[in-house]
Each structure stands twice: as structure tokens, then as C-alpha cells.
Design a protein around this motif. Structure first.
Motif, PDB file in Angstrom:
ATOM      1  N   GLN A 298       0.808  -1.213   0.000  1.00  0.00           N
ATOM      2  CA  GLN A 298       0.000   0.000   0.000  1.00  0.00           C
ATOM      3  C   GLN A 298       0.842   1.264   0.000  1.00  0.00           C
ATOM      4  O   GLN A 298       0.392   2.312  -0.445  1.00  0.00           O
TER       5      GLN A 298
ATOM      6  N   PRO B 286      -3.184  -0.702  -5.791  1.00  0.00           N
ATOM      7  CA  PRO B 286      -2.737  -1.509  -4.644  1.00  0.00           C
ATOM      8  C   PRO B 286      -3.066  -2.996  -4.786  1.00  0.00           C
ATOM      9  O   PRO B 286      -2.309  -3.836  -4.310  1.00  0.00           O
TER      10      PRO B 286
ATOM     11  N   HIS C  56      -0.101  -5.585  -4.666  1.00  0.00           N
ATOM     12  CA  HIS C  56      -0.160  -6.581  -3.596  1.00  0.00           C
ATOM     13  C   HIS C  56      -0.030  -7.988  -4.158  1.00  0.00           C
ATOM     14  O   HIS C  56       0.733  -8.810  -3.654  1.00  0.00           O
TER      15      HIS C  56
ATOM     16  N   GLY D 249      -7.562   2.541  -4.697  1.00  0.00           N
ATOM     17  CA  GLY D 249      -6.417   3.205  -4.073  1.00  0.00           C
ATOM     18  C   GLY D 249      -6.840   4.472  -3.348  1.00  0.00           C
ATOM     19  O   GLY D 249      -6.492   4.701  -2.191  1.00  0.00           O
TER      20      GLY D 249
END
Length: 426
Positions: free
Chosen positions: A276, A322, A326, A374
Motif C-alpha cells: 500500500q 494496490p 499486492h 487506491g
DNA sequence: TCGGACTAG
DNA sequence: AGTTCTAGTCCGA
């Protein structure tokens, strides 16, 4: 740098510690150190702390037992405070020159000119203004090249005769050579331990020795970088003033843990939290990444079970999303050995480019960004605090036990209303 | 073009 | 028990 033959270099003394002192007068005159992330080691020392023999990078756990007897105050890094103080200093410097190059969080180069007397006066004016309006002490060096100006600043810092302002050419030439003959080459910008050892082996020990060396020989035996350093101390400018850098080539988020991570599952949790950060920073700078590298490592000080796993993942499209970051970062888990003690991990994004000019096809393939996940994550964590929302296992309650240790953190005096300094009048 | 070496702050 | 983090340039493979 039109119209400026000289450069002034302004550098805050013991910057992090001075920023703390600006809001906490009880730290004045006391030895203070500021610690790195995780309260790991010393990154800033005041003059009083240096006088105690504390060195840069010294681990806090070795110092802590003696701190009380010394009256030593240690503080965790408060980057929010330092960033804000830095911005205030730089804004103020902008009033004294049309050409300011912000070199680092606590340093700037300014294009200046005038008679020696006027430039020395300007240096004193800047020093007094920063002290008065921002509350931190600075020193000023003035010369024709960046190399000499950094040296002049160092002299201004360590030699009380200069009273914090050193105009190099105001020193008589034989005295300048005398000063340089008493300083080791390590004192030069761009020369650290490795180069010092190699130079010493050739009999080049002092700055004066290096100044008298042949630049071409230095280029052949070392590098163009060191050759430029030699020419700069000789007074020939080789390192130009730079425009503000717009973009970054790469962006790294990496942290040490307060407790080692020993399982792939826990590393997955780390990655979901860590992902993040680059996502938010990319978005802030209006950038997208094409490649993500995730890495972890065991301690340099632990010789058994050494492991430095890393994965390099080409992203399906340029992104700051993100969810995608991730997912890419999570593939590091496959490289984690169960039971091995990992003490740090990080995510690097490279091949960065400005957001926008995506083809319609890419937009179609990138549903998360379209839904603004995001931005949503960011606004929720802004409103309810960090850790209030997260993706994947970052969202689990209870809080991870490997997160950063910051036991001696000062308030964010200037950027959070609820941490404002209270002053009582009686 | 990539990764390692070196450096700064 | 425990020893930061980010980013640059140059150079050889």
C-alpha cells in the motif's frame, strides 16, 4: 545559473535533533541523538553527543545502558516533523536567491554573487533569518564550486573563527592550502572509506595531496567522479546546479521488523501492508510502475540461515493499483523458507511513467483502478488512522507484531492539530 | 541492459 | 535479542 558566479551552501546543523530542539527547549545544551527507523541506530547527533564519543550508526541497544548516566536523550525519527521544518527552511531560502537547488532534506545550494564582503553579509543574514523564523541553526559556505562550497561549510561548522559563515576566497591562499593539508581526503564530498583507503595506498592522504594530483591520472585509476572532485577543489566547476528533479527512476519502500518474520504466511501479511505504501506514493506523484521487485533478508549479523529472497514481477500493465501491486508482491512468499528469521523486507517499483495516456484496452483490463480502490483506501486511512483499512491480510484485526518500533517519538508539532505544543502563561 | 560497487544524507 | 532507509552514478559483464 545566469548572473551567479558563486554558490552558497546552506546546511542545518544536526538537522533532526535541531528540529526537535525547536519545539523542546529542554533539549538545548543536552546531548541528543535521533534514532533510525525501528529505533535501530543513531542517525543524528548533537555536538554534545559527538563529544561523548557517540559515532554515527551506533546501535541504540549498545548505547541505552549508558544513556542515563550521560544525561543522553534519544528520540525516534519523526519524519513528519522534519519534513515540515525542511519545507519551511527551503521556502525561506527562496527569498535570498532566484536559484535554489534543494539538495537534501537539510541542505540547499543557492546561486549568489557580489563582493566578498556582501556575500559574507548575505551568509550571516540567511543564518540569522533561518534561526529566527524557523528556529534551527545553519552554517553557510560560499565558493565557486560545489566541492569547495561543501568544504567551506564544513569549516564554518567546525571552526569557531568563522562564526558559521565561511567565504572560501576570503581566506588567504596559503592559509587555504594550510587548511587543506590538515584535512584527510575523507572530508571531501564523494570520498568515503573505500576511496580513502585506495588513495592512501598511493600516498594521497590530505585534500591538498589530492588537489595537487593529476586529474587525468585520477580518472584512469579511479573514475570520472573522483576526477571531477579533484577539479572542483582546484576551483574548476564540474558539477552544475541542477533543476528540480521531476520524477523518480524508482521508488523503494523497505523496513526492518521489530520482531523477525519466520513464515511465508506472515510474510504475505507484511507484503499486503507494504504494497500500500508504493501504491500511495506512486499515486501522489502521478506515476505508474511497470515492474515490481519484492525482497526480504535475514540479519547481516546472523551468519547462519542466511537468506535474501527476491522476486521481480513484470506488471500486466503500468499501474499504481494496490490490488495489483499486492498480488505481485505476494509471490515473494514462495521464496520464503519456513523457520528462517527474516528481519527486513521491502518493495521496489521501477520503470516508472506518468499516469495517463493508457489505451482503452488497458483501462478495460484494469478494473481496480477504475473503481478507485487506491483513493478509497487512502481517504479511509486518512480519516480513521493508519491500519484502519487494508487489503487482503492487511485488513486483519489485532495488528501485526512485526511493525516498526518507535518508543521515543515526539509529537508532530506542526502538522497535526491534536499534537500542537501547549504553552501556558502564568 | 542489468547488477554490483560506492556514495550521500 | 537487538545494527536505517532511499536514491543516485558509474562501470564491467
Amino acid at each position: 545559473m545566469p548572473g551567479s558566479d558563486y554558490i552558497a551552501h546552506v546546511d542545518v546543523n544536526s538537522f533532526y535533533a535541531s528540529a526537535e530542539r525547536a519545539f523542546n527547549p529542554s533539549l538545548e545544551g543536552v546531548p541528543v541523538v535521533v534514532l533510525s527507523n525501528n529505533d535501530g541506530c543513531v542517525v543524528t547527533r548533537t555536538a554534545e553527543a559527538k563529544a561523548l564519543g557517540i559515532s554515527m550508526g551506533e546501535p541504540w541497544f549498545k548505547l541505552a545502558p549508558r544513556a542515563k548516566a550521560w544525561g543522553l536523550v534519544a528520540l525516534s525519527s519523526n519524519y513528519e516533523l522534519y519534513g515540515d521544518i525542511s519545507a519551511r527552511v527551503m521556502e525561506l531560502l527562496g527569498r535570498y536567491s532566484a536559484w535554489v537547488e534543494v539538495y537534501s532534506i537539510d541542505e540547499a545550494f543557492l546561486g549568489v554573487n557580489g563582493t566578498p564582503e556582501r556575500m559574507r553579509q548575505l551568509g550571516r543574514t540567511i543564518k540569522d533569518a533561518v534561526r529566527r523564523h524557523v528556529g534551527v541553526p545553519v552554517c553557510v559556505g560560499i565558493a565557486r564550486t560545489k566541492g569547495l562550497v561543501k568544504l567551506a561549510n564544513k569549516l564554518a561548522k567546525h571552526n569557531p573563527d568563522f562564526a558559521g559563515v565561511c567565504h572560501w576566497e576570503s581566506i588567504p591562499e596559503d592559509a587555504r592550502d594550510g587548511l587543506m593539508s590538515r584535512l584527510s581526503v575523507v572530508e571531501l564530498w564523494g570520498v568515503a572509506t573505500r576511496l580513502t583507503n585506495r588513495l592512501n595506498a598511493m600516498g594521497i592522504r590530505t585534500i591538498l595531496d589530492l588537489k595537487n594530483a593529476n586529474p587525468v591520472m585520477i580518472r584512469d585509476r579511479f573514475s570520472v567522479v573522483l576526477m571531477r572532485t579533484v577539479m572542483e577543489v582546484q576551483g574548476t566547476p564540474c558539477i552544475p546546479m541542477e533543476e528540480e528533479r521531476v520524477g523518480r527512476d524508482q521508488l523503494i519502500f523497505s523496513r526492518s521488523f521489530s520482531t523477525p518474520v519466520t513464515t511465508a504466511a506472515a510474510m504475505g501479511q507484511v507484503m499486503s501492508v507494504y504494497a500500500q505504501q508504493p501504491s500511495a506514493r506512486l499515486a501522489k506523484h502521478g506515476l505508474q510502475a511497470k515492474v515490481l521487485t519484492a525482497f526480504a533478508g535475514t540479519s547481516h549479523y546472523n551468519q547462519d540461515n542466511i537468506s535474501y529472497p527476491s522476486v521481480c514481477v513484470p506488471l500486466p500493465m503500468p499501474t499504481a493499483d494496490p490490488v495489483l501491486l499486492h498480488k505481485a508482491a505476494n509471490s515473494l512468499c514462495e521464496r520464503i523458507y519456513e523457520g528462517v528469521k527474516y528481519v527486513r523486507a521491502g518493495i521496489m517499483v521501477t520503470d516508472l511513467r506518468p499516469t495517463g495516456n493508457q489505451s482503452p484496452l488497458e483501462l478495460f483490463e484494469n478494473p481496480h483502478e477504475e473503481r478507485g480502490i487506491g483513493t478509497l483506501l487512502e481517504s479511509v486511512s486518512k480519516k480513521y488512522g493508519r491500519g484502519s483499512i487494508g487489503l487482503g491480510s492487511a485488513g486483519v484485526r489485532g495488528g501485526p507484531d512485526w511493525s516498526m518500533k518507535r518508543d521515543m517519538l515526539s509529537p508532530r508539532y506542526t502538522t497535526h492539530w491534536d499534537e500542537l505544543l501547549l504553552v501556558k502563561a502564568s
